[in-house]
Scaffold this motif. Structure first.
Motif, PDB file in Angstrom:
ATOM      1  N   LEU A 253      22.578  -4.232  37.897  1.00 50.36           N
ATOM      2  CA  LEU A 253      21.794  -4.553  36.705  1.00 50.36           C
ATOM      3  C   LEU A 253      22.526  -4.225  35.408  1.00 50.36           C
ATOM      4  O   LEU A 253      22.392  -4.937  34.418  1.00 50.36           O
ATOM      5  N   TYR A 254      23.280  -3.142  35.437  1.00 54.83           N
ATOM      6  CA  TYR A 254      23.923  -2.674  34.202  1.00 54.83           C
ATOM      7  C   TYR A 254      25.127  -1.822  34.577  1.00 54.83           C
ATOM      8  O   TYR A 254      25.095  -1.054  35.546  1.00 54.83           O
ATOM      9  N   VAL A 255      26.204  -1.966  33.807  1.00 62.22           N
ATOM     10  CA  VAL A 255      27.421  -1.184  33.994  1.00 62.22           C
ATOM     11  C   VAL A 255      27.730  -0.462  32.692  1.00 62.22           C
ATOM     12  O   VAL A 255      27.678  -1.060  31.609  1.00 62.22           O
ATOM     13  N   GLY A 256      28.049   0.822  32.785  1.00 66.24           N
ATOM     14  CA  GLY A 256      28.412   1.603  31.607  1.00 66.24           C
ATOM     15  C   GLY A 256      29.498   2.602  31.946  1.00 66.24           C
ATOM     16  O   GLY A 256      29.874   2.774  33.109  1.00 66.24           O
ATOM     17  N   LYS A 257      29.994   3.273  30.932  1.00 67.10           N
ATOM     18  CA  LYS A 257      31.051   4.275  31.123  1.00 67.10           C
ATOM     19  C   LYS A 257      30.656   5.543  30.388  1.00 67.10           C
ATOM     20  O   LYS A 257      29.813   5.522  29.487  1.00 67.10           O
ATOM     21  N   SER A 258      31.276   6.658  30.758  1.00 71.73           N
ATOM     22  CA  SER A 258      30.976   7.919  30.093  1.00 71.73           C
ATOM     23  C   SER A 258      32.053   8.940  30.416  1.00 71.73           C
ATOM     24  O   SER A 258      32.721   8.858  31.451  1.00 71.73           O
ATOM     25  N   LYS A 259      32.191   9.918  29.525  1.00 68.64           N
ATOM     26  CA  LYS A 259      33.079  11.047  29.800  1.00 68.64           C
ATOM     27  C   LYS A 259      32.436  12.042  30.766  1.00 68.64           C
ATOM     28  O   LYS A 259      33.117  12.866  31.347  1.00 68.64           O
ATOM     29  N   ASP A 260      31.108  11.968  30.885  1.00 68.08           N
ATOM     30  CA  ASP A 260      30.367  12.834  31.806  1.00 68.08           C
ATOM     31  C   ASP A 260      29.299  11.980  32.476  1.00 68.08           C
ATOM     32  O   ASP A 260      28.248  11.699  31.897  1.00 68.08           O
ATOM     33  N   LEU A 261      29.551  11.564  33.711  1.00 71.89           N
ATOM     34  CA  LEU A 261      28.675  10.604  34.382  1.00 71.89           C
ATOM     35  C   LEU A 261      27.247  11.121  34.542  1.00 71.89           C
ATOM     36  O   LEU A 261      26.290  10.427  34.202  1.00 71.89           O
ATOM     37  N   ARG A 262      27.099  12.337  35.042  1.00 71.27           N
ATOM     38  CA  ARG A 262      25.753  12.832  35.306  1.00 71.27           C
ATOM     39  C   ARG A 262      24.947  12.991  34.013  1.00 71.27           C
ATOM     40  O   ARG A 262      23.797  12.556  33.935  1.00 71.27           O
ATOM     41  N   THR A 263      25.562  13.594  32.999  1.00 68.55           N
ATOM     42  CA  THR A 263      24.850  13.801  31.741  1.00 68.55           C
ATOM     43  C   THR A 263      24.450  12.471  31.114  1.00 68.55           C
ATOM     44  O   THR A 263      23.335  12.316  30.611  1.00 68.55           O
ATOM     45  N   ARG A 264      25.350  11.490  31.143  1.00 67.27           N
ATOM     46  CA  ARG A 264      25.044  10.198  30.520  1.00 67.27           C
ATOM     47  C   ARG A 264      23.920   9.483  31.248  1.00 67.27           C
ATOM     48  O   ARG A 264      22.994   8.944  30.620  1.00 67.27           O
TER      49      ARG A 264
END
Length: 601
Positions: A253-264
């Motif tokens: 459904l949606y793809v995103g990125k983050s420096k901290d996967l769990r927090t984001r």
């Protein structure tokens, strides 16, 4: 240390999404109980309402934990400016009272130490936090990333109009029977805010709000079914990477990125997420899977590739990188400009890629302004005998159709056009500048602006293509940059495509890690055109990282350079010209200065 593998390799197969029910929450998922949180309730008195233009005259703060008083902080502050009379009447603080008080730069260190490790609370928090943050930065103090609770905002969610006509501190103090009456003095108002905070806690506690995370979520009226999905982030690591929200059929459904996967991912179920489309997506999602990445650049690029692969319905950008537009100098006896969607190995000249057809049309119009080649689409032999069109009569086409120009002479125009595409755009810039000058002198400002937009489309696309072509022409570039902990982030880039990425930990030999990365890196074969090996967005990300401070080139197979006379030298002048028009819109009506013209002071 890792090398890129297929983007779906680290993710569970479709149909194996994490279930909604039957999951044992971890202590991290339970959140921080409110009774274990230390709150610093702060209130300020100031000379006005604008940070920077006004000064703080008093700071009052009360530290509480589990309903018990931990400490208090109070001081008058010399604002280094006269206190307005109406402020003095309102607060009772006069110039004489603050004359011998410390300045804010002396007060801030003590206050920041008092508030260290606390959750900040204020009534109308943006006002108080705005002053404190501005003054901290103005005097060189690092402003901690406090969690902030606004009792005014929380009260608007909890208190009904039947209970109180408004959510002013004085009104709420009466409603919750505060032991201290607010009187526009900082410490008294902070004490009253403590009682209001505890009264609000009693209200929301009966609704199931028991943790700090629940409190933040409740203030945004997040639906209970959305809050209940917070466990979906349970298996994700506190590491950089890419996350994919999936539905019950495994569809992305949606793809995103983050420096901290769990927090984001957890933030999607709290007050920080306000986008309507994403809220709809969260309601459908039944699972989240993550792909851990070694570096932030790898995460950004994996995100692009996954969006292009899955085309998630809730991602708005980069879903169709294959939809590109190019301008082509055709290969025929009398070449012309044509708009195409792919590059062929036909020795034709190309410009692009353009993200939209409209931008490509503007760049084509700029080229036609500088080079009077034919614009018709009829097939022409070496000895054409066709009646010329109206463009020939206007002097905007050399009209090879009726034989008035030889193939060799026409070829000189085409050669100059090809050079403008890849080497030096000066002929196009000069031609458009002259046209803009004429239109501006005649006060035809709308037409002048249209030509400026055409020039901008051409210059930017030419500069972009020259940068990308230079990078993709290099068979391999190995580059490194220091990490915050003293290690090295390493990237292997082949023909503009990220082929491998990893981290060399502190204290190890980065050359050995780099050699391992090179050995396991993706093989990238040469292709046709500047974006044959990767999407334009990926190449731009790689270029941006290579241009970032601290990056060191370790090894390079090829020549990475752009022509000195290339389009890049015109982009900054174009940006400056647009910036001036933005800040001084009247200038656009008085004159349209060519971007290639020198400034005269």
């Amino acid at each position: 240390m890792r090398s890129p593998s297929p983007d779906h390799a680290a993710a569970p197969a479709p149909g194996h999404a994490m279930p909604i029910r039957g999951v044992q929450p971890s202590f991290d998922d339970l959140g921080t109980p409110l009774r274990d949180v230390t709150f610093c309730v702060v209130d300020l008195e100031t000379t006005g309402g604008a940070p920077g233009a006004s000064g703080i005259t008093e700071i009052g703060a009360v530290k509480v934990r589990g309903g018990e008083l931990v400490g208090e902080f109070q001081t008058l502050v010399n604002p280094a400016e006269p206190i307005p009379p109406f402020i003095a009447v309102l607060t009772g603080i006069t110039d004489l009272m603050v004359a011998s008080s410390p300045r804010i730069d002396s007060v801030l260190p003590a206050f920041l130490e008092f508030a260290r490790g606390c959750v900040m609370v204020a009534h109308n928090a943006p006002f108080d936090m705005g002053f404190l943050k501005h003054d901290s930065q103005a005097h060189g103090y690092d402003w901690p990333d406090f969690v902030v609770v606004d009792t005014a905002l929380l009260a608007r969610r909890v208190i009904t109009p039947d209970e109180a006509p408004n959510c002013k501190l004085s009104t709420l103090s009466k409603l919750f029977r505060a032991t201290t009456t607010p009187n526009h003095r900082a410490l008294s108002d902070a004490r009253a805010t403590v009682d209001v905070l505890h009264g609000l806690f009693e209200r929301v506690g009966s609704l199931g709000v028991q943790t700090l995370e629940d409190l933040q979520t409740y203030s945004a009226r997040v639906a209970p079914q959305v809050r209940a999905k917070r466990h979906l982030a349970e298996s994700l690591p506190h590491a950089p990477g890419v996350y994919l929200f999936t539905d019950d059929r495994g569809e992305v459904l949606y793809v995103g990125k983050s420096k901290d996967l769990r927090t984001r991912v957890r933030s999607y179920f709290t007050a920080s997420e306000t986008r309507t489309r994403i809220g709809e997506m969260i309601g459908i999602a039944t699972g989240v899977r993550g792909i851990e990445c070694g570096t932030s650049l790898e995460a950004e690029i994996r995100e692009l590739r996954l969006i292009a692969e899955h085309k998630p319905r809730y991602n708005r950008r980069s879903k169709f990188p294959e939809r590109q537009h190019w301008l082509k100098v055709t290969v025929e006896p009398f070449p012309r400009l044509s708009m195409v969607k792919q590059i062929r190995d036909d020795e034709a000249g190309y410009l692009g890629p353009f993200s939209s057809r409209k931008t490509a049309e503007r760049a084509m119009a700029a080229l036609h302004e500088a080079f009077p080649i034919r614009q018709c689409t009829v097939r022409m032999s070496k000895t054409p005998q066709v009646s010329p069109c109206v463009l020939a009569e206007m002097g905007r086409c050399v009209a090879p159709c009726d034989g008035r120009i030889s193939a060799d002479s026409y070829g000189e125009f085409v050669a100059a056009l090809r050079s403008a595409l890849t080497v030096d755009p000066a002929p196009v810039v000069e031609a458009l500048d002259r046209r803009i000058d004429v239109l501006s002198a005649d006060e035809r400002f709308e037409d002048a602006a249209m030509h400026r937009d055409r020039l901008s489309a051409f210059v930017r696309s030419s500069a972009k293509m020259q940068r990308m072509s230079s990078l993709t022409g290099c068979a391999e570039i190995c580059a490194a940059r220091r990490t915050d902990d003293g290690g090295w982030e390493l990237h292997v880039i082949r023909r503009g495509r990220l082929a491998a990425a990893g981290i060399s930990p502190r204290g190890t030999d980065p050359r050995k890690y780099l050699e391992m990365l090179r050995a396991s890196a993706e093989t990238v074969l040469p292709g046709i055109g500047p974006v044959a090996s990767a999407s334009p967005e990926e190449i731009e990300l790689v270029l941006r990282w290579l241009d970032s401070p601290g990056v060191r080139l370790v090894e390079m197979d090829g020549t990475w350079t752009c022509p000195v006379s290339g389009a890049g030298r015109h982009v900054s002048r174009l940006d400056n010209s647009h910036s001036e028009e933005h800040h001084h819109p009247g200038e656009r009506r008085r004159r349209m200065r060519p971007i290639g013209a020198a400034r005269v002071s």
